[in-house]
Each structure stands twice: as C-alpha cells, then as structure tokens.
Design a protein around this motif. Sequence first.
Motif, short mmCIF file in Angstrom:
data_model
loop_
_atom_site.label_atom_id
_atom_site.label_comp_id
_atom_site.label_asym_id
_atom_site.label_seq_id
_atom_site.Cartn_x
_atom_site.Cartn_y
_atom_site.Cartn_z
N HIS A 22 0.88 -1.18 0.00
CA HIS A 22 0.00 0.00 0.00
C HIS A 22 0.91 1.23 0.00
N ASN A 66 0.60 4.11 1.03
CA ASN A 66 0.56 4.93 2.24
C ASN A 66 1.36 4.35 3.39
N ASN A 67 1.66 3.03 3.35
CA ASN A 67 2.41 2.48 4.48
C ASN A 67 3.59 1.60 4.07
N ARG A 92 -9.80 5.27 -0.65
CA ARG A 92 -8.39 4.93 -0.94
C ARG A 92 -7.67 6.22 -1.33
N GLN A 119 -4.68 8.45 -1.68
CA GLN A 119 -3.21 8.36 -1.74
C GLN A 119 -2.73 9.28 -2.86
N THR A 173 2.93 10.51 -2.91
CA THR A 173 3.18 9.36 -2.03
C THR A 173 3.62 8.15 -2.85
#
Length: 439
Positions: free
Chosen positions: A139, A141-142, A176, A178, A182
């Motif tokens: 993902h 974001n992480n 979702r 993002q 990112t």
Amino acid sequence: MQLIEKYNIPVPRYTSYPTVPYWNSTSFSEEQFKAGIRDTEEGISLYIHLPFCESLCTYCGCNKYITVNHGYESPYIDTLLKEWQLYRALFKYPPKIREVHLGGGTPTFFSASHLSHLLQAIFSSCEIMPDAAMSFEGHPNNTTLEHLQTLYALGFRRLSLGIQDFDPVVQKVINRVQPFCTVEKVVREARRIGYTSINFDLIYGLPLQTSESISSTITQVMQLYPERIAFYSYAHVPWIKGNGQRLFSEKDLPKDAAKRALYELGRSMLQEYFYEEIGMDHFALPDDELNLARQNGSLHRNFMGYTVTHTSLLIGLGVSAISDTGHAYAQNEKQLALYRQRVQEGNLPLFRGHILSREDRLLRQHIEELMCYHETRWYKVPECLPRLEEMEREGLVYIEPGRLTVTEKGTPFIRNICMAFDAHLWRNLPQKTLFSSGI
C-alpha cells in the motif's frame, strides 16, 4: 453495443478450473491432497496471505480484516510458521523455492521486522533457487523505506502497488486516498534500492469514474513508467462482500458500453506508451519478463495471477489461502479464528478442496491457454464446440480443425469464451448470481 449487452453476464475470472463454487468438497480427500506435496526439482511456489488492513477500500473483494491493532501481527506470523512446519514435514528434503508472493489484505500492514522474521524462518528450512521470483503487494501509504530495504535483502525484486485511480473524487468514494507524491516516493525509493519490476494495479468501472479521470490517471502513471500494469474491471459483488460495496449507489457506476469505453481508452493510451497487452487485463513493456514469457510460450496463470514461472506445486499459507498440487486444490479456513484453531491443533487448516478428474485437467489446460495466449488446440473435438459456433458467426473466435483462436474482436469477451469450456457450470447452471459481470 449489442455484443457488450449480450455478453455482460455473470462469468468467472478463471484463475482456476474448476472455479471454486464448483469444487466437489464432498469427495475431497485430504490424504490425496497431501500426496501431492512432494519433493520436486522444478521448485515450488509459495503464496502467503497477510489479511490485515487499517481501513476498508470499498471496491475490494479480497479476504481481509480491518483493524488498526497491530497486536495481531505477531500471533498471526506464529500461526503461519506453524502451518509451514506442517507442510515442511511432508517433504523428505528441504523444498526448493522458485516463487514467493506476499498478498493480502495489506502485506505492508506488518512491520518490516515481522516480515523479516517470517521469511527468514521459512527460508532457513528451504533451498532458494537462483532464479527465484519474489514479489509483494504494498500500500503506497504504508510501504516504508525499511520495508523496501528489508525485503530486497531477502531476495525480493518485484513490487506491486494498488493505485486504482488518482482522481481525488474517485479516491474518496472508494476510501483509498493516496496522492501521487506518495506513490512517486515509494517507486523512486524502490528503484534506487534495486527493484527491477514494479506493477501498478488500476481499476476501471469504479464509482464516479469518467474518461477524464482514466486519462488523467494514466498520464500520471506514465510519469513513473512501471514495468507492468494490471488494468482490472471493477467487480461489483455486494451480495458476496457485504456492506463494503454498498457505500455508493448503483447509479454511480459506469455500466455496459460506458464501462467498456473506459477500458478501451486506457488500453489505447497504454499502447501509445508501448505497453503490450498480456492475456486478460495485463500490460507489460516489451522487454519485461511477462511479455517475453508470452512470446516464448512460458507464460502461466494460477491463483496468484499471471506468472513467468511454472511450478506444479503451489502452497498457500494463511487464512483463505489456496494450494494447488496439480491434481488437487485446497483452500484454508476463511475465518481467522477457525484458521488459527486448526493450526494450533496440529492440523492443516483446510476448509474445502477438489480432486481434479482427467476431464478437469484437460479443460483447465484449454482455459489456461486461452487466458494466456488466446488460442488452444485439441486432438479430440471438445463437447463445448456447439457453444462456440455462435461466437464464431459473431467474429469472436476462429475455429479450424483441432484449434480455436480468439480474434481481436473477441478479446474483450475472453471470459465468456472460456466459459464455453466450463463443463461444471453448464452441467449445473447456477440458480443465483455467483460471479461478477463479464464487462
């Protein structure tokens, strides 16, 4: 228009044959399944399902658990390792690993240190083949720098990122969010470290999606130029996945010809950037291994999707994961508590399975060839031939003695063409909706 309306019916995606709803679990034998867990020189594939996500993406049809409690990580990894030991005991010699894929859920929900512990423990009891292909889903974001560095050091060279759409309106409705920056950061860090293949997952047919959002998304994607792109049709199956797919109205979804137009727009843009279409829903740059495998005849499709490596044994670890021995399928318990309980009791956590008949194996081969190469051959005329004659009149397929070829016109309907070969489905037509629509 008429063909799209005619063939936009519920139809399987054919990641396997028979498809899961048609598995005969009553005659499934765990002993026959275990007999297929064997030493092999060609190596094995290993799929590890990591089901946790911190938030719900409302388009998602995967088996997942939504939580912000990272206390689940360590107990789940302990269970995975116990499950692996149950399989490891079935091998006489250390198994040779040829392919590893971490899927989810969100594998990068887990800390880099936990993933390292899991993989090192598995690898310590195996032989990693020199050409092993290792990939993971992240993902944006992480997925941290530590994730990328840790997995690279363990041999991972492929990264798949779920993008779906860069349009802020679409991102909000599918939960979702993002931003491009990112994603860009993750991609540039991965390439700097040495990752050689990056895949973006994109979806067409999402709620509030328009031709403008598709065009803008692909234009932004091209700034990062991933080696592979999976351009999927959104599968609207709220009767299976519950309320997650009911956070928007049916009227928000592009349908039939409008939905197909989004795909054709994206497809034409990708081809302008020199991507070549692979099988169904996949695109790759000319020098990417996926495209080269299609050209040299080594492309395969299994429960993990399209792959450049072929192994006759796929072991799936984790809740809901599916294993394939070549002659049998088996799926793990889909409920987390039951999965953990079965493993803790010292049993393979199998929920259901299917022993493939000779006919199953033959039809599986035809369907895999169609999904990979858009053609298949036979020595004995298959019983499905009458179901294909109308498609031939419509210009979707070309039939000649011992061979069927999908035409360019028929490519959008590849799932429907495969369904003609699906003996289980035709002998037991479903009385309720089981699959997403073909378009």
